[in-house]
Design a protein around this motif. Structure first.
Motif, mmCIF file in Angstrom:
data_model
loop_
_atom_site.group_PDB
_atom_site.id
_atom_site.type_symbol
_atom_site.label_atom_id
_atom_site.label_comp_id
_atom_site.label_asym_id
_atom_site.label_seq_id
_atom_site.Cartn_x
_atom_site.Cartn_y
_atom_site.Cartn_z
ATOM 1 N N ARG A 170 -37.425 -11.508 -1.297
ATOM 2 C CA ARG A 170 -37.121 -12.430 -2.087
ATOM 3 C C ARG A 170 -36.897 -13.708 -1.527
ATOM 4 N NH1 ARG A 170 -37.064 -10.863 -7.267
ATOM 5 N NH2 ARG A 170 -36.703 -8.869 -7.760
ATOM 6 N N ASP A 171 -36.303 -13.791 -0.470
ATOM 7 C CA ASP A 171 -35.735 -15.019 0.191
ATOM 8 C C ASP A 171 -37.024 -15.515 1.267
ATOM 9 O OD1 ASP A 171 -35.520 -13.211 2.505
ATOM 10 O OD2 ASP A 171 -33.470 -13.529 2.889
ATOM 11 N N GLN A 172 -37.920 -14.648 1.226
ATOM 12 C CA GLN A 172 -39.216 -15.063 2.083
ATOM 13 C C GLN A 172 -38.954 -14.911 3.420
ATOM 14 O OE1 GLN A 172 -42.316 -16.141 0.505
ATOM 15 N NE2 GLN A 172 -41.412 -15.023 -1.033
ATOM 16 N N ARG A 173 -37.753 -14.365 3.932
ATOM 17 C CA ARG A 173 -37.468 -14.547 5.348
ATOM 18 C C ARG A 173 -38.529 -13.267 6.230
ATOM 19 N NH1 ARG A 173 -31.332 -15.091 6.566
ATOM 20 N NH2 ARG A 173 -32.133 -14.562 8.660
ATOM 21 N N ALA A 174 -38.573 -12.186 5.377
ATOM 22 C CA ALA A 174 -39.194 -10.865 6.005
ATOM 23 C C ALA A 174 -40.769 -10.664 5.342
ATOM 24 C CB ALA A 174 -38.487 -9.720 5.686
ATOM 25 N N SER A 175 -41.439 -10.169 6.139
ATOM 26 C CA SER A 175 -42.990 -10.089 5.503
ATOM 27 C C SER A 175 -43.499 -8.914 6.086
ATOM 28 C CB SER A 175 -43.789 -11.302 5.459
ATOM 29 O OG SER A 175 -43.975 -11.460 7.056
ATOM 30 N N ALA A 176 -44.260 -8.093 5.543
ATOM 31 C CA ALA A 176 -45.123 -7.010 5.977
ATOM 32 C C ALA A 176 -46.546 -7.227 5.479
ATOM 33 C CB ALA A 176 -44.371 -5.521 5.735
ATOM 34 N N THR A 177 -47.273 -6.909 6.493
ATOM 35 C CA THR A 177 -48.973 -6.940 5.900
ATOM 36 C C THR A 177 -49.608 -5.645 6.323
ATOM 37 O OG1 THR A 177 -48.922 -9.195 6.184
ATOM 38 C CG2 THR A 177 -51.035 -8.120 6.048
ATOM 39 N N LEU A 178 -50.230 -5.069 5.309
ATOM 40 C CA LEU A 178 -51.063 -3.839 5.712
ATOM 41 C C LEU A 178 -52.640 -4.354 5.571
ATOM 42 C CD1 LEU A 178 -51.337 -0.740 6.081
ATOM 43 C CD2 LEU A 178 -51.767 -0.668 3.573
ATOM 44 N N THR A 179 -53.316 -4.229 6.691
ATOM 45 C CA THR A 179 -54.700 -4.729 6.666
ATOM 46 C C THR A 179 -55.675 -3.380 6.828
ATOM 47 O OG1 THR A 179 -54.137 -6.804 7.664
ATOM 48 C CG2 THR A 179 -56.293 -6.039 7.841
ATOM 49 N N VAL A 180 -56.625 -3.274 5.997
ATOM 50 C CA VAL A 180 -57.771 -2.396 6.121
ATOM 51 C C VAL A 180 -58.940 -3.090 6.331
ATOM 52 C CG1 VAL A 180 -58.862 -0.386 4.887
ATOM 53 C CG2 VAL A 180 -56.354 -0.823 4.393
ATOM 54 N N ARG A 181 -59.734 -2.690 7.534
ATOM 55 C CA ARG A 181 -60.881 -3.399 7.941
ATOM 56 C C ARG A 181 -61.885 -2.553 8.019
ATOM 57 N NH1 ARG A 181 -60.382 -5.275 13.419
ATOM 58 N NH2 ARG A 181 -62.514 -5.648 13.216
ATOM 59 N N TYR A 182 -63.195 -2.666 7.132
ATOM 60 C CA TYR A 182 -64.223 -1.953 7.215
ATOM 61 C C TYR A 182 -65.611 -2.444 8.029
ATOM 62 C CZ TYR A 182 -68.656 0.335 5.790
ATOM 63 O OH TYR A 182 -69.884 1.180 5.481
ATOM 64 N N ASN A 183 -66.126 -1.773 8.742
ATOM 65 C CA ASN A 183 -67.249 -2.140 9.627
ATOM 66 C C ASN A 183 -68.631 -1.074 9.515
ATOM 67 O OD1 ASN A 183 -67.922 -4.502 11.981
ATOM 68 N ND2 ASN A 183 -69.016 -2.615 12.300
ATOM 69 N N GLY A 194 -65.889 -5.490 5.600
ATOM 70 C CA GLY A 194 -65.059 -5.900 4.295
ATOM 71 C C GLY A 194 -63.679 -5.747 4.947
ATOM 72 N N SER A 195 -62.594 -6.488 4.520
ATOM 73 C CA SER A 195 -61.376 -6.401 4.673
ATOM 74 C C SER A 195 -60.446 -6.579 3.209
ATOM 75 C CB SER A 195 -61.069 -7.432 5.753
ATOM 76 O OG SER A 195 -60.986 -8.520 5.233
ATOM 77 N N ILE A 196 -59.295 -5.982 3.302
ATOM 78 C CA ILE A 196 -58.486 -6.089 2.343
ATOM 79 C C ILE A 196 -56.870 -6.274 3.006
ATOM 80 C CG2 ILE A 196 -56.982 -4.775 0.577
ATOM 81 C CD1 ILE A 196 -59.553 -3.277 0.023
ATOM 82 N N ASN A 197 -56.240 -7.293 2.828
ATOM 83 C CA ASN A 197 -54.810 -7.495 3.074
ATOM 84 C C ASN A 197 -53.887 -7.262 2.192
ATOM 85 O OD1 ASN A 197 -55.657 -8.079 5.851
ATOM 86 N ND2 ASN A 197 -56.046 -10.254 5.140
ATOM 87 N N MET A 198 -52.838 -6.667 2.130
ATOM 88 C CA MET A 198 -51.494 -6.885 1.084
ATOM 89 C C MET A 198 -50.379 -7.155 1.851
ATOM 90 S SD MET A 198 -50.308 -3.883 -1.498
ATOM 91 C CE MET A 198 -49.257 -2.849 -0.119
ATOM 92 N N THR A 199 -50.004 -8.300 1.498
ATOM 93 C CA THR A 199 -48.600 -8.747 2.190
ATOM 94 C C THR A 199 -47.367 -8.978 1.268
ATOM 95 O OG1 THR A 199 -49.994 -10.071 3.521
ATOM 96 C CG2 THR A 199 -47.627 -10.687 3.331
ATOM 97 N N ALA A 200 -46.375 -8.296 1.758
ATOM 98 C CA ALA A 200 -45.162 -8.227 0.520
ATOM 99 C C ALA A 200 -44.015 -8.846 1.453
ATOM 100 C CB ALA A 200 -44.712 -6.636 0.482
#
Length: 187
Positions: free
Chosen positions: A101-114, A92-98
């Motif tokens: 406001r201008d969509q120029r910057a993004s950050a993603t936290l990913t948690v992966r379960y095996n 399983g996996s969960i991604n949270m991307t923020a």
């Protein structure tokens, strides 16, 4: 053979889907160690391998600055009736991307379960494999990007953020924490 379904709702701000699969594999490639040299040699199995299960996913973007992606796979893999190696029942996996406001910057936290899985260990001098169980693990990754111009951006990522110790193959420790950065240009 498989079947796939997908549904969108809330003005396409959220999507869910599922895929059922049922596979029968023949002539799988594997590695053998024939005597007297015991040198790794490829071969084709004449065993019966079956894999079936379900994959489900969900995506939601409640506001333009936040997106969630979830995925889960249940797999039942058998070879001649026994558990097939290196095929966990649960992934399983969960991604949270923020986004800014201008969509120029993004950050993603990913948690992966095996999930827990079986493997063959060649610890016996006779080269007869011993079945072992590999532990389940969770990996956390973090990445960020910033568009300097429409054609130029910088990025960075940290893989295995908490330096989880894990094995995907018996006695081969997975990659520890790693950090990467770079520039991406489009021409």
């Amino acid at each position: 053979m498989g079947s796939r379904g997908r549904t969108g709702f809330r003005g396409d701000r959220a999507t869910i889907g599922a895929t059922y699969f049922d596979s029968r594999l023949t002539n799988e490639i594997f590695t053998t160690y024939p005597a007297p040299d015991f040198v790794a040699t490829p071969g084709n199995r004449n065993t019966r391998s079956t894999q079936h299960g379900v994959e489900v996913f969900a995506t939601a973007q409640p506001i333009p600055q936040l997106r969630f992606d979830l995925a889960y796979t249940y797999l039942k893999a058998r070879e001649d009736g026994g558990v097939e190696i290196r095929r966990p029942n649960h992934i399983g996996s969960i991604n949270m991307t923020a986004f800014s406001r201008d969509q120029r910057a993004s950050a993603t936290l990913t948690v992966r379960y095996n999930g827990r899985q079986q493997d063959d260990a060649y610890t016996d001098p006779s080269y007869v494999p011993v079945r072992v169980s590999l532990q389940e693990y969770v990996l956390v990754n973090l990445n960020a990007a910033y568009k300097l111009t429409p054609r130029l951006s910088v990025f960075g990522r940290v893989e295995n953020l908490f330096d989880e110790r894990y094995e995907e193959v018996f006695s081969y420790v997975g990659q520890g924490r790693g950090a990467y950065a770079g520039v991406k240009a489009a021409f």
